[in-house]
Design a protein around this motif. Structure first.
Motif, PDB file in Angstrom:
ATOM      1  N   ALA A   1       1.480   5.556  -0.567  1.00  0.00           N
ATOM      2  CA  ALA A   1       1.283   5.142   1.048  1.00  0.00           C
ATOM      3  C   ALA A   1       0.709   3.553   0.862  1.00  0.00           C
ATOM      4  N   VAL A   2      -0.303   3.472   0.152  1.00  0.00           N
ATOM      5  CA  VAL A   2      -0.938   2.144  -0.146  1.00  0.00           C
ATOM      6  C   VAL A   2       0.089   1.136  -0.665  1.00  0.00           C
ATOM      7  N   ALA A   3       0.869   1.636  -1.712  1.00  0.00           N
ATOM      8  CA  ALA A   3       1.714   0.735  -2.209  1.00  0.00           C
ATOM      9  C   ALA A   3       2.872   0.352  -1.176  1.00  0.00           C
ATOM     10  N   ALA A   4       3.510   1.459  -0.676  1.00  0.00           N
ATOM     11  CA  ALA A   4       4.508   1.120   0.440  1.00  0.00           C
ATOM     12  C   ALA A   4       3.871  -0.069   1.538  1.00  0.00           C
TER      13      ALA A   4
ATOM     14  N   LEU B   1      -5.488   2.710   8.903  1.00  0.00           N
ATOM     15  CA  LEU B   1      -4.509   3.892   9.506  1.00  0.00           C
ATOM     16  C   LEU B   1      -3.819   4.695   8.482  1.00  0.00           C
ATOM     17  N   VAL B   2      -3.670   4.192   7.346  1.00  0.00           N
ATOM     18  CA  VAL B   2      -3.144   4.728   6.284  1.00  0.00           C
ATOM     19  C   VAL B   2      -4.428   5.975   5.822  1.00  0.00           C
TER      20      VAL B   2
ATOM     21  N   ALA C   1      -9.202   5.080   0.824  1.00  0.00           N
ATOM     22  CA  ALA C   1      -9.754   3.900   1.328  1.00  0.00           C
ATOM     23  C   ALA C   1     -10.238   3.057   0.075  1.00  0.00           C
ATOM     24  N   VAL C   2     -10.556   3.379  -0.851  1.00  0.00           N
ATOM     25  CA  VAL C   2     -10.941   2.342  -1.897  1.00  0.00           C
ATOM     26  C   VAL C   2      -9.735   1.533  -2.322  1.00  0.00           C
TER      27      VAL C   2
ATOM     28  N   THR D   1     -12.538   9.099   7.230  1.00  0.00           N
ATOM     29  CA  THR D   1     -12.253  10.230   6.518  1.00  0.00           C
ATOM     30  C   THR D   1     -13.063  11.076   6.795  1.00  0.00           C
ATOM     31  N   GLN D   2     -14.736  10.954   6.923  1.00  0.00           N
ATOM     32  CA  GLN D   2     -15.376  12.050   7.334  1.00  0.00           C
ATOM     33  C   GLN D   2     -15.205  12.862   8.506  1.00  0.00           C
ATOM     34  N   LEU D   3     -14.823  11.986   9.774  1.00  0.00           N
ATOM     35  CA  LEU D   3     -14.580  12.334  11.033  1.00  0.00           C
ATOM     36  C   LEU D   3     -13.268  13.142  10.978  1.00  0.00           C
ATOM     37  N   THR D   4     -12.318  12.672  10.441  1.00  0.00           N
ATOM     38  CA  THR D   4     -10.972  13.413  10.597  1.00  0.00           C
ATOM     39  C   THR D   4     -11.158  14.722   9.683  1.00  0.00           C
TER      40      THR D   4
END
Lengths: 227, 490
Positions: free
Chosen positions: B9-12, B35-36, B53-54, B93-96
């Motif tokens: 996803a990050v690459a795309a 958003l990703v 995220a990183v 991340t945490q919330l989701t």
């Protein structure tokens, strides 16, 4: 057979011994009494009786064991007296060699008939090659069976069963004894063979197979052949 | 899976944004990377989301921050952007993930509530402790993902495992049973499992203990709550069964009590009468000087008759006791029907003139498996009855019918037949028919039916259309064993 030999009554109930002794004495037999198996063996050691009446419920020993021991060294005729609750013991006693049984309570007439039959059988008798009962004639030498003069065809097993019955006449033969003798030891738990073949013998040799007079059923125990 | 998707996803996204890097503001690019992260966090594990995220921060730095295609940073301000971007990513991340877990919990809880409801419904229909045990174990396996044992208070007071009757009570279980407080400990028999011990508290009494063994990962407040519900449902079901049994026993006891008093009064009559006669006759016999021999014979004959009757009664009572104690062992063997009928006829011959009984049995009847001694007793009893009720000149017919699964023997007489209401009392112990004339003790038919039923058959009675009573003894039958045919000749 020594006519002076006594009949030995082995029972722990004195009144049973008393009336049995009285009725046997009245018929002219000599009688000895024992209340326990130990006493009985002592009596036998002193004088060999001609017949032993053995109660299965003895206080000091299992009656079946006593019969087994007696049978191991003598052919003394044994008549077993049993209460009805001892049905299995009765069959065991017959299997180990007792000759007949009487169920308590029994009448004097029945007792005397059994004693006479056993003593008659024990008496040495010439081996007759022929036997006659009802309308039947058996010629053992020629392996022929006649009914009112007409030949009856018996299969080999039927004939073997008939000879087993004749050899044990007037005696109760247990299912196991008959199966072992006629079919062999591996058949002792296949009583259906016996049922079928006794049925055949009755069809061929009894006047009314539904009410046999010679091949008598001793329900739950075995059969008795009464010529 | 999550990591691969995050990388892709990050690459795309990086590839898609590359042509637009001069048009788009850096802040918007950051937003798109975040958003990703949200997307990954919604679908995959928390670790995958953190990873995305990183990775997003790294990709942003690499592709969009000058100098491009290097992790070097031209403007130090971007360091703040990276930090904020990372923190926001992690918070998202945490919330989701939390949201997702809550949704899953809610679904799971709804499932467990449905399962509990279903269990309650099934428990309401359970007819035995073993059935309750089975239902509860199935529930624990299916809904809680673990094992369950129910231990119930036995007569001796100590709990006993329902499944196999084991009475070696584990220490903790004993404590819970004694005090009622729930306990938890690691399962020493299964690694990574925890034991939950819950008392089965019913409204009236503590019925026992429910022992659950669950994987450690599944033990949380939610599961504990479900386990408590499970224990209380089981406890209520067990208490209901207990009171059903108490009520049943009370009825049974009342009936036994009634029967006992009937038996006692019948017995005291049937035993005392012959005893009185025998005592009197024996006393009379002692005064022999006033008796002539014919009288002596007469009196002793009477004593004999009454003793025989007492003996008969003793037999029947013993039979009854043996049959009712439930310890009856059938000595079933393959038997010939014709033979057993013949034996029964021979046994009753002293009382019955042979000419009165006609047997209509085909010679080809199959062998049937039964206890010969007991079935002979049944037939003797039926023949005796027929003679007693149809009178001394009765004629009796014994017939048979059979099909693939059963064989029936019918004993028919030409007497007055059975009274109209016979079905109610005929087979009850100590009931005598109106025409029995005092013979018999009214135990015969009760014994006969018990014997027939012990064989898996039955004994039934009806009146024949042409008059007279018919008793039918039905016995189950199967194909008899084959007989090896013997070679003819030899």
């Amino acid at each position: 057979m020594n006519n002076d030999a006594p009949i030995l009554i082995i029972d722990d109930e004195p009144d049973i011994r008393r009336f049995v002794a009285m009725s046997l004495t009245a018929e002219g037999w000599r009688v000895q009494q024992a209340a326990t198996a130990a006493e009985a063996l002592q009596c036998i050691a002193q004088q060999m009786p001609c017949l032993a009446l053995v109660d299965l419920g003895l206080p000091d020993r299992d009656g079946v064991e006593l019969v087994r021991e007696l049978r191991s060294w003598s052919s003394l005729p044994v008549l077993v007296l049993s209460a009805r609750s001892e049905e299995r013991d009765k069959i065991s006693a017959l299997d180990v060699g007792a000759d007949d049984y009487l169920v308590k309570p029994f009448g004097v007439g029945e007792l005397l008939a059994r004693v006479r039959a056993l003593l008659r059988r024990a008496a040495p008798q010439e081996e007759s090659p022929q036997l006659r009962f009802g309308e039947i004639d058996i010629d053992f030498a020629r392996r022929r069976v006649l009914r009112s003069g007409d030949e009856v065809h018996l299969t080999p097993i039927e004939y073997r069963l008939l000879t087993a019955f004749v050899a044990g006449r007037d005696r109760v033969l247990t299912h196991r004894q008959l199966l072992r003798e006629v079919w062999g030891p591996s058949f002792v738990n296949s009583p259906h063979y016996l049922r079928i073949y006794v049925g055949h013998l009755r069809q061929k040799l009894e006047a009314d197979p539904a009410r046999p007079r010679h091949f008598v059923t001793e329900t739950g125990v075995g059969y008795r052949f009464c010529p | 899976m999550g990591f691969v998707t995050a990388t892709l996803a990050v690459a795309a996204l990086s590839a898609a944004l590359a042509p637009w890097r001069n048009v788009l503001d850096a802040a918007n690019i950051v937003m798109l990377y975040l958003l990703v992260v949200v997307g990954i966090a919604l679908v995959f594990t928390r670790a995958a989301a953190i990873f995305s995220a990183v990775l997003g921060v790294a990709a942003f730095d690499f592709f969009f921050v000058t100098p491009r295609f290097s992790f070097a940073v031209g403007d130090a301000q971007y360091l703040l952007t990276f930090a904020v971007m990372l923190v926001v990513g992690l918070i998202l991340t945490q919330l989701t993930a939390g949201l997702r877990q809550q949704a899953m919990r809610a679904t799971q809880r709804a499932g467990q509530v449905t399962a509990l409801y279903e269990l309650a419904r099934q428990l309401a229909g359970a007819a035995s402790n073993a059935q309750v045990d089975e239902l509860v174990r199935a529930f624990a396996a299916r809904t809680l993902g673990g094992r369950c044992e129910l231990w119930l208070a036995s007569r001796g007071g100590q709990p006993v495992r329902v499944e196999d009757g084991a009475s070696q009570v584990p220490l903790e279980l004993g404590l819970v049973f004694a005090h009622g407080n729930p306990l938890e400990h690691d399962d020493e028999h299964r690694p990574d499992h925890r034991c939950l011990l819950l008392a089965l508290e019913a409204p009236m009494r503590r019925r026992g203990v429910c022992l659950l063994s669950l994987p450690v990962s599944l033990v949380d407040e939610e599961t504990r709550h479900t386990a408590r519900m499970l224990a209380s449902l089981a406890a209520i079901a067990l208490e209901r069964l207990h009171y059903v049994e108490v009520a049943h026993n009370a009825t049974l006891e009342m009936e036994t009590e009634k029967l006992r008093s009937v038996i006692l009064s019948a017995l005291s009559h049937d035993i005392r009468t012959p005893l009185t006669v025998m005592l009197g006759l024996a006393d009379t016999l002692q005064q022999t000087q006033t008796l002539d021999p014919a009288q002596v014979r007469d009196l002793s004959g009477a004593i004999h008759g009454h003793a025989t009757r007492l003996n008969d009664l003793a037999h029947k009572l013993l039979d009854m006791a043996r049959l009712q104690s439930g310890k009856l062992q059938l000595r079933s063997e393959w038997q010939s029907i014709e033979e057993i009928v013949g034996a029964a006829l021979a046994a009753v011959t002293p009382h019955i003139n042979a000419a009165q009984v006609r047997t209509e049995l085909p010679a080809t009847l199959p062998l049937v498996e039964f206890d010969a001694v007991l079935i002979e007793r049944v037939l003797c009893n039926l023949l005796d009855n027929a003679i007693r009720h149809a009178g001394p000149h009765a004629s009796i017919v014994i017939r048979s019918t059979h099909d693939d699964t059963s064989l029936s023997l019918h004993v028919a007489d030409n007497g007055p037949g059975l009274p109209a209401d016979h079905a109610d009392w005929l087979f009850q112990p100590f009931q005598r028919g109106p025409a029995s004339g005092g013979g018999g003790v009214g135990l015969g038919l009760a014994i006969c039916r018990t014997i027939a039923r012990a064989h898996g058959g039955d004994l039934l009675a009806h009146n024949a259309p042409e008059g007279g009573a018919v008793f039918s003894l039905r016995l189950p039958r199967r194909e008899p064993p084959r007989i090896e045919s013997e070679g003819e000749g030899a």
